[in-house]
Design a protein around this motif. Structure first.
Motif, PDB file in Angstrom:
ATOM      1  N   LEU A 123      -4.868   7.294   2.767  1.00  0.00           N
ATOM      2  CA  LEU A 123      -4.866   7.887   1.425  1.00  0.00           C
ATOM      3  C   LEU A 123      -3.446   8.009   0.873  1.00  0.00           C
ATOM      4  O   LEU A 123      -3.216   7.759  -0.323  1.00  0.00           O
ATOM      5  CB  LEU A 123      -5.532   9.262   1.447  1.00  0.00           C
ATOM      6  CG  LEU A 123      -7.053   9.267   1.569  1.00  0.00           C
ATOM      7  CD1 LEU A 123      -7.561  10.695   1.722  1.00  0.00           C
ATOM      8  CD2 LEU A 123      -7.697   8.624   0.353  1.00  0.00           C
ATOM      9  N   GLU A 124      -2.488   8.406   1.725  1.00  0.00           N
ATOM     10  CA  GLU A 124      -1.099   8.517   1.268  1.00  0.00           C
ATOM     11  C   GLU A 124      -0.568   7.153   0.840  1.00  0.00           C
ATOM     12  O   GLU A 124       0.114   7.037  -0.182  1.00  0.00           O
ATOM     13  CB  GLU A 124      -0.221   9.102   2.375  1.00  0.00           C
ATOM     14  CG  GLU A 124      -0.385  10.595   2.553  1.00  0.00           C
ATOM     15  CD  GLU A 124       0.450  11.141   3.696  1.00  0.00           C
ATOM     16  OE1 GLU A 124       1.061  10.347   4.446  1.00  0.00           O
ATOM     17  OE2 GLU A 124       0.485  12.373   3.854  1.00  0.00           O
ATOM     18  N   ASP A 126      -2.393   4.603  -0.211  1.00  0.00           N
ATOM     19  CA  ASP A 126      -3.086   4.241  -1.443  1.00  0.00           C
ATOM     20  C   ASP A 126      -2.499   5.002  -2.630  1.00  0.00           C
ATOM     21  O   ASP A 126      -2.254   4.417  -3.698  1.00  0.00           O
ATOM     22  CB  ASP A 126      -4.580   4.557  -1.282  1.00  0.00           C
ATOM     23  CG  ASP A 126      -5.396   4.112  -2.483  1.00  0.00           C
ATOM     24  OD1 ASP A 126      -5.164   2.983  -2.965  1.00  0.00           O
ATOM     25  OD2 ASP A 126      -6.255   4.905  -2.933  1.00  0.00           O
ATOM     26  N   LEU A 127      -2.255   6.308  -2.430  1.00  0.00           N
ATOM     27  CA  LEU A 127      -1.661   7.109  -3.512  1.00  0.00           C
ATOM     28  C   LEU A 127      -0.244   6.638  -3.846  1.00  0.00           C
ATOM     29  O   LEU A 127       0.144   6.599  -5.022  1.00  0.00           O
ATOM     30  CB  LEU A 127      -1.657   8.592  -3.129  1.00  0.00           C
ATOM     31  CG  LEU A 127      -3.015   9.284  -3.132  1.00  0.00           C
ATOM     32  CD1 LEU A 127      -2.873  10.716  -2.623  1.00  0.00           C
ATOM     33  CD2 LEU A 127      -3.619   9.279  -4.525  1.00  0.00           C
ATOM     34  N   ARG A 130      -0.639   3.475  -5.863  1.00  0.00           N
ATOM     35  CA  ARG A 130      -1.085   3.804  -7.223  1.00  0.00           C
ATOM     36  C   ARG A 130       0.052   4.425  -8.030  1.00  0.00           C
ATOM     37  O   ARG A 130       0.222   4.121  -9.211  1.00  0.00           O
ATOM     38  CB  ARG A 130      -2.249   4.780  -7.180  1.00  0.00           C
ATOM     39  CG  ARG A 130      -3.559   4.169  -6.817  1.00  0.00           C
ATOM     40  CD  ARG A 130      -4.621   5.229  -6.875  1.00  0.00           C
ATOM     41  NE  ARG A 130      -5.945   4.672  -6.724  1.00  0.00           N
ATOM     42  CZ  ARG A 130      -7.050   5.382  -6.770  1.00  0.00           C
ATOM     43  NH1 ARG A 130      -6.975   6.690  -6.968  1.00  0.00           N
ATOM     44  NH2 ARG A 130      -8.217   4.817  -6.628  1.00  0.00           N
ATOM     45  N   LEU A 131       0.802   5.322  -7.377  1.00  0.00           N
ATOM     46  CA  LEU A 131       1.924   5.976  -8.053  1.00  0.00           C
ATOM     47  C   LEU A 131       2.965   4.945  -8.476  1.00  0.00           C
ATOM     48  O   LEU A 131       3.470   4.989  -9.609  1.00  0.00           O
ATOM     49  CB  LEU A 131       2.546   7.033  -7.133  1.00  0.00           C
ATOM     50  CG  LEU A 131       3.649   7.906  -7.735  1.00  0.00           C
ATOM     51  CD1 LEU A 131       3.131   8.689  -8.926  1.00  0.00           C
ATOM     52  CD2 LEU A 131       4.202   8.834  -6.690  1.00  0.00           C
TER      53      LEU A 131
END
Length: 183
Positions: A123-124, A126-127, A130-131
């Motif tokens: 998740l980190e 992926d985030l 995305r960021l």
């Protein structure tokens, strides 16, 4: 009443003479020897009867009861021993079960922590991606917006000057003014 006493006295004489003092027969000395003989015979018979019939039966019953009680005590001791062994086995099984449960819980916690850590890292990542994509998009939009700002400022300055003075300024003059405001 005197007549009743005379009648009783007359009846006594009719039966054989004067009234005689009888007394308690066991205390009479004339019959004492016979009573002692019958007492001895009765005592010997009762003693023989008790010693030959009653006492053997009674001692057999007592011995049988003693054997039964001893057997019951031995059986109770054996049952107590088995109960203590069963209790010890139960305690051992309980301790083993607690140990297995704790081991399973630790394994489950470790597995859950590993899975959670892997999901968190995914998740980190992926985030972070995305960021980065959003920051790149924002930068592009900002650059596009900033490039349009100069055009808008040029048009706005030209329109303001034209409205104030009534005639449009030269495009080189507006560009020079915009370059000066940037510095």
């Amino acid at each position: 009443m005197a007549q009743a006493a005379q009648t009783t006295h007359a009846t006594t004489e009719a039966h054989g003479g004067a009234h005689e003092d009888v007394g308690f027969p066991p205390f009479k000395t004339e019959t004492f020897a016979g009573q002692v003989i019958w007492l001895t015979i009765t005592f010997v018979l009762l003693y023989t009867l008790i010693s030959k019939l009653v006492l053997p039966r009674l001692s057999g019953i007592i011995e049988n009861r003693r054997v039964t009680i001893a057997g019951d005590l031995d059986e109770a001791a054996a049952m107590k021993s088995r109960a203590e062994e069963a209790g010890a086995a139960y305690e051992k099984a309980l301790a083993e079960a607690k140990g297995r449960a704790q081991s399973l819980a630790q394994d489950a916690r470790a597995k859950a922590a590993t899975e959670t850590d892997a999901k968190r890292k995914t998740l980190e990542a992926d985030l972070a991606k995305r960021l980065a994509d959003f920051e790149a998009t924002i930068a592009q939009k900002k650059t596009a917006a900033m490039s349009n700002v100069r055009g808008i400022a040029h048009e706005t300055a030209t329109a303001i000057v034209e409205r104030l003075t009534g005639k449009a300024p030269a495009p080189q003059t507006v560009e020079a003014a915009l370059d000066q405001s940037k510095a």
